[in-house]
Design a protein around this motif. Sequence first.
Motif, short mmCIF file in Angstrom:
data_model
loop_
_atom_site.label_atom_id
_atom_site.label_comp_id
_atom_site.label_asym_id
_atom_site.label_seq_id
_atom_site.Cartn_x
_atom_site.Cartn_y
_atom_site.Cartn_z
N SER A 8 -14.21 -5.11 7.28
CA SER A 8 -13.67 -6.47 7.11
C SER A 8 -12.16 -6.42 7.43
O SER A 8 -11.57 -5.34 7.45
CB SER A 8 -13.86 -6.93 5.67
N GLN A 10 -9.70 -7.09 5.58
CA GLN A 10 -9.00 -6.43 4.47
C GLN A 10 -9.21 -4.91 4.50
O GLN A 10 -8.27 -4.14 4.29
CB GLN A 10 -9.53 -7.01 3.15
N GLU A 11 -10.41 -4.48 4.75
CA GLU A 11 -10.70 -3.04 4.84
C GLU A 11 -9.96 -2.41 6.01
O GLU A 11 -9.40 -1.32 5.90
CB GLU A 11 -12.21 -2.81 5.00
N ARG A 13 -7.17 -3.49 7.34
CA ARG A 13 -5.74 -3.40 7.03
C ARG A 13 -5.44 -2.21 6.12
O ARG A 13 -4.49 -1.48 6.34
CB ARG A 13 -5.24 -4.67 6.32
N ALA A 14 -6.29 -2.02 5.10
CA ALA A 14 -6.07 -0.91 4.16
C ALA A 14 -6.22 0.43 4.88
O ALA A 14 -5.41 1.35 4.68
CB ALA A 14 -7.05 -1.00 3.00
N TRP A 15 -7.21 0.53 5.72
CA TRP A 15 -7.47 1.78 6.44
C TRP A 15 -6.32 2.11 7.40
O TRP A 15 -5.81 3.22 7.43
CB TRP A 15 -8.81 1.64 7.17
N ARG A 16 -5.88 1.09 8.11
CA ARG A 16 -4.78 1.33 9.06
C ARG A 16 -3.46 1.61 8.33
O ARG A 16 -2.65 2.41 8.78
CB ARG A 16 -4.65 0.18 10.04
N ALA A 17 -3.26 0.93 7.20
CA ALA A 17 -2.03 1.18 6.43
C ALA A 17 -2.02 2.61 5.89
O ALA A 17 -0.99 3.29 5.92
CB ALA A 17 -1.90 0.18 5.28
N HIS A 18 -3.17 3.07 5.43
CA HIS A 18 -3.28 4.45 4.96
C HIS A 18 -2.96 5.43 6.09
O HIS A 18 -2.17 6.36 5.92
CB HIS A 18 -4.69 4.71 4.40
N LEU A 19 -3.55 5.21 7.25
CA LEU A 19 -3.30 6.12 8.38
C LEU A 19 -1.84 6.08 8.80
O LEU A 19 -1.21 7.13 8.99
CB LEU A 19 -4.14 5.70 9.60
N HIS B 22 -5.79 12.65 2.73
CA HIS B 22 -5.59 12.43 4.16
C HIS B 22 -6.06 13.61 5.00
O HIS B 22 -6.74 13.44 6.00
CB HIS B 22 -4.13 12.11 4.47
N PHE B 125 -14.63 7.19 3.04
CA PHE B 125 -13.43 6.57 2.49
C PHE B 125 -13.70 5.17 1.92
O PHE B 125 -13.76 5.01 0.70
CB PHE B 125 -12.34 6.52 3.56
N ILE B 126 -13.89 4.20 2.80
CA ILE B 126 -13.93 2.79 2.36
C ILE B 126 -14.99 2.53 1.29
O ILE B 126 -14.71 1.89 0.27
CB ILE B 126 -14.14 1.86 3.59
N ILE B 134 -9.15 -1.28 -2.55
CA ILE B 134 -8.83 -1.46 -1.13
C ILE B 134 -7.66 -2.41 -0.96
O ILE B 134 -6.72 -2.15 -0.20
CB ILE B 134 -10.08 -1.93 -0.36
N ASP B 138 -3.54 -1.49 0.53
CA ASP B 138 -2.78 -2.27 1.49
C ASP B 138 -1.42 -2.61 0.87
O ASP B 138 -0.36 -2.43 1.49
CB ASP B 138 -3.61 -3.53 1.77
N TYR B 141 0.80 0.63 0.50
CA TYR B 141 1.31 1.28 1.70
C TYR B 141 2.17 0.41 2.60
O TYR B 141 2.95 0.93 3.38
CB TYR B 141 0.17 1.89 2.51
N VAL B 145 5.16 1.86 4.84
CA VAL B 145 5.13 1.80 6.31
C VAL B 145 6.37 1.09 6.83
O VAL B 145 7.04 1.57 7.75
CB VAL B 145 3.83 1.12 6.81
#
Lengths: 155, 155
Positions: A8, A10-11, A13-19, B22, B125-126, B134, B138, B141, B145
């Motif tokens: 989604s 939201q998911e 965004r969270a995943w990319r922010a973590h990376l 990570h 992860f998710i 989740i 966001d 981070y 970022v």
Amino acid sequence: MEDPRWLSPQEQRAWRAHLAAHRLLFYQLDRDLQGSGLSLNDYEILVNLSESPEHRMRMSELADATIQSRSRLSHQISRMEAAGLVVRENCEDDRRGTFAVLTGRGWEIIQKVAPDHVVSVRRHFIDLLTPEQIALLDEIYTPVVNHLQSVRSPR
Amino acid sequence: MEDPRWLSPQEQRAWRAHLAAHRLLFYQLDRDLQGSGLSLNDYEILVNLSESPEHRMRMSELADATIQSRSRLSHQISRMEAAGLVVRENCEDDRRGTFAVLTGRGWEIIQKVAPDHVVSVRRHFIDLLTPEQIALLDEIYTPVVNHLQSVRSPR
């Protein structure tokens, strides 16, 4: 085959922010260490050894602790050996292999570098978060770490 | 010189959990991709290109987007070029340099691999996190970022 459950917004965004947070942080901490001649990987190996009894660890344990393959660790230890930070030692009584051992110089350097490194970790990560957020990170990541360690295949 | 503000036990746990999560995640996602012949770095480059107009990006933008140095990206793109996934193109009218462009084969591969990769991101992860966690990631981070992008030195 069914459609995959795409992330989604939201998911995503969270995943990319973590990376992104991890990559940028790794880049910055590595950069802040440059003056000391250590990489962030070197630093973590020195920390692991300095916290171990007699400043020594089996190569296999060190690979697990720093989450890298045996072959990658082996190259890294060779470079650190050339820099006088660690030595390899074979244990004759013990077929389970080689140890990495912190040298006097490695111990001196980790003690000298650690205060600056903690300033850098605070400035770029910890001090940007509230105590509640810090507690949450621990809570969020602990099950992830446990899961990933359980699925991680033996080397 | 004053004593550094060492991390508290809670801060230390959160910091180490973040690092371990990570690293383990990167290791696992990379491993899950192995069957496709892509590394996680390859995958992210293909995703970035596939989401860009005309499937092309300036090398400098691609380096920023994937948070790596120009020289590291250049090596990576050479390997991916050899595998037929991307090509480099120089723009004669534009002195700002070289573009990386997705090939037809690169586009085919990313479409084929993406559904499996999302399963892997969910599984490791998710789907281990609640929707609240989740949303919190966001929130946690995004300032990190932003801070790190603002201090990042220009190449």
